[in-house]
Design an enzyme around this catalytic site. Structure first.
Site, PDB file in Angstrom:
ATOM      1  N   LYS A 187      42.231  31.357  45.018  1.00  0.00           N
ATOM      2  CA  LYS A 187      40.958  31.485  45.743  1.00  0.00           C
ATOM      3  C   LYS A 187      40.274  30.128  46.010  1.00  0.00           C
ATOM      4  CE  LYS A 187      40.689  36.333  44.949  1.00  0.00           C
ATOM      5  NZ  LYS A 187      41.035  37.165  43.812  1.00  0.00           N
TER       6      LYS A 187
ATOM      7  N   ASP B 273      43.460  34.479  33.404  1.00  0.00           N
ATOM      8  CA  ASP B 273      43.639  34.565  34.853  1.00  0.00           C
ATOM      9  C   ASP B 273      42.306  34.170  35.481  1.00  0.00           C
ATOM     10  OD1 ASP B 273      43.907  35.162  37.491  1.00  0.00           O
ATOM     11  OD2 ASP B 273      44.678  37.203  37.197  1.00  0.00           O
TER      12      ASP B 273
ATOM     13  N   TYR C 270      42.872  42.859  37.262  1.00  0.00           N
ATOM     14  CA  TYR C 270      43.854  42.720  38.336  1.00  0.00           C
ATOM     15  C   TYR C 270      44.493  41.345  38.264  1.00  0.00           C
ATOM     16  CZ  TYR C 270      45.766  42.647  43.109  1.00  0.00           C
ATOM     17  OH  TYR C 270      46.603  42.560  44.205  1.00  0.00           O
TER      18      TYR C 270
HETATM   19  C1  LIG Z   1      42.496  37.774  43.658  1.00  0.00           C
HETATM   20  C2  LIG Z   1      43.077  37.795  42.305  1.00  0.00           C
HETATM   21  C3  LIG Z   1      44.461  37.743  42.093  1.00  0.00           C
HETATM   22  C4  LIG Z   1      45.459  37.794  43.218  1.00  0.00           C
HETATM   23  O1  LIG Z   1      45.351  36.720  44.093  1.00  0.00           O
HETATM   24  P1  LIG Z   1      45.952  36.867  45.593  1.00  0.00           P
HETATM   25  O2  LIG Z   1      45.743  35.508  46.158  1.00  0.00           O
HETATM   26  O3  LIG Z   1      45.184  37.945  46.250  1.00  0.00           O
HETATM   27  O4  LIG Z   1      47.389  37.206  45.434  1.00  0.00           O
HETATM   28  C5  LIG Z   1      44.916  37.664  40.803  1.00  0.00           C
HETATM   29  N1  LIG Z   1      44.067  37.657  39.761  1.00  0.00           N
HETATM   30  C6  LIG Z   1      42.728  37.716  39.918  1.00  0.00           C
HETATM   31  C7  LIG Z   1      41.832  37.681  38.737  1.00  0.00           C
HETATM   32  C8  LIG Z   1      42.188  37.806  41.202  1.00  0.00           C
HETATM   33  O5  LIG Z   1      40.874  37.928  41.353  1.00  0.00           O
END
Ligand SMILES: *Cc1c(COP(=O)(O)O)cnc(C)c1O
Length: 450
Positions: A251, A223, A128
């Site tokens: 995060k 990511d 994701y």
């Molecule tokens: C949470 C997450 C996102 C998206 O971040 P948001 O702050 O929810 O938009 C993108 N990549 C990874 C790996 C994530 O865990």
């Protein structure tokens, strides 16, 4: 609000029931509006790594707030956090702050395309990268939990340059590069997957990706929105010793306030406006409150022994749940790295999303609701990783493991009872059928019971 929530992953659609409404959080605990307490293993989906509502973070926020909440102009705090990030994340020589992980991933995609002059990107099934159009292809997190096809509303053109491969499958990546020679701008991935449950990279996977991207003049993008400052202080890239070209963060670096960031090699980052021509902007980006929470969260993480502690308690938790599965006769596999863990209701091993989907999600839902009753809050999905924090005590872990054992044992008993019931049912059917047969043989004309 659609589904009663402002983000689909908070809903209880896949486990049944209504989402719990939280009133307050502190340390490793959450309290709902009915006064129930939970040991929390979601940690606001990752940010709460030093524990919720940390006293020092709250005090620092109160100080910053006295000076105002947003300037729309540079503030010193941005420099402080930028310096902290650049000095420890191996790939990051320059950084741009945004407001969410989604934004960071959108920015990094545009940047990779701008820098290479190429269109195509490779992503992995079950990973994701936020909810931007181009990434909603075989995406993890809520998309995987709800079993959604690629989302309606995403134009074909937005995803036609998104190629996908199973995770941990370097051969497929090779053939994608073969079939799209000179066209691939970047390979983007979660260096440790958390958005289809917890899936670790196989020993040569990250290395292999580093090699292929280099050979093909494509960029490697980690990511690390989830893994950054969680797997290790310098993220998964420090942990595995593999340096990508670009990195996204989020995060943890916001310490519970909305933040994202992307960064990487200076020559690439200098493409970003106003240093270069690639446009990306944000009204609230680098917000002083968000910077403050990030700075003080990272400061706490710098203290000696933090990652050793996360490793210790997460290892105990994961092992405890696996043991509980064994003791009670349920197939469970799982793993952890530092403060990130996960388990699947299947024998495993789980190397990719296809493997993860073999999980017994009905069983997970039962387990989930049982644990909730016991006062333990996991992510309401089989396809999300769990998180521990510095505030989780050995007592929290012990309590969680014994709760898991009770819930799994009860569930086994229920299954046995169901088995007995269906066995008894078949037996009764047989008795009825044979007596009917006997009547038919004796009174063929008048017997209608068959
Ligand atoms: C949470 C997450 C996102 C998206 O971040 P948001 O702050 O929810 O938009 C993108 N990549 C990874 C790996 C994530 O865990």
């Amino acid at each position: 609000m659609p589904g009663g929530v402002n983000s689909p992953v908070r809903a209880f659609k896949s486990v049944g029931g209504q989402p719990i409404v939280i009133d307050s959080v502190k340390g490793s605990h959450m309290k709902d509006i009915d006064g129930n307490e939970y040991i929390d293993y979601v940690g606001s989906w990752g940010p709460a790594i030093i524990g919720h509502a940390d006293d020092e973070v709250l005090a620092a926020l109160a100080e910053t707030m006295k000076k105002g909440t947003s300037f729309g102009a540079p503030c010193l705090l941005e420099n402080v956090l930028a310096e902290m990030v650049i000095s420890v994340v191996p790939s990051i020589e320059m950084v741009r702050f945004v407001n969410s992980g989604t934004e960071a991933c959108m920015g990094v995609l545009r940047l990779a395309r701008a820098f290479t002059g190429r269109q195509k990107v490779i992503k992995f099934e079950g990973c994701y990268h936020g909810h931007a159009d181009a990434f909603l292809v075989k995406a993890g997190s809520g998309v995987a939990t709800l079993g959604l096809p690629d989302s309606p509303g995403v134009p074909k053109a937005a995803t036609s340059d998104t190629l996908t491969s199973p995770y941990n499958d370097i051969a497929t990546v090779h053939s994608l590069f073969e079939a799209n020679k000179g066209e691939i701008a970047a390979v983007i991935l979660e260096p440790v997957v958390g958005n289809s449950g917890f899936i670790a990279p196989q020993p040569d996977f990250l290395n292999g990706l580093r090699k292929i991207t280099k050979e093909n003049d494509a960029l490697l993008v980690f990511d690390e929105v989830m893994t950054g400052f969680r797997i290790a202080y310098g993220g998964a890239q420090e942990y595995f010793g593999i340096t990508p070209d670009l990195t996204t963060l989020g995060k943890i670096i916001g310490g519970g306030l909305p933040v994202g960031a992307y960064g990487g090699r200076r020559d690439i980052m200098e493409m970003v406006a106003p240093a270069g021509p690639m446009y990306q902007a944000g009204t609230l980006s680098g917000n002083p409150l968000a910077m403050t929470a990030g700075i003080h969260t990272l400061k706490r993480l710098q203290e000696p022994g933090t990652y050793e502690y996360l490793d210790k308690i997460t290892s105990e938790l994961t092992q405890g749940i696996l043991d509980a599965g064994k003791k009670t006769g349920h197939a469970i596999c799982g793993g952890y790295i530092s403060g990130m863990f996960g388990f699947f209701f299947t024998d495993g091993p789980v190397y990719n999303f296809e493997d993860a989907k073999k999980s017994d999600t009905t069983k997970f839902a039962r387990f989930y609701r049982g644990m909730l009753e016991e006062g333990v809050y996991f992510a309401p999905s089989q396809f999300e990783a769990g998180f521990t924090s510095l505030a989780h005590s050995s007592g929290d872990i012990e309590q969680t493991i014994s709760a898991a054992e009770r819930v799994l044992r009860m569930y086994k008993l229920m299954l046995l009872a169901l088995d007995w019931e269906s066995f008894a049912g078949i037996f009764l059917d047989l008795v009825c059928f044979s007596s009917a047969l006997v009547s038919f043989v004796h009174h063929p004309r008048t017997c209608h019971c068959l």
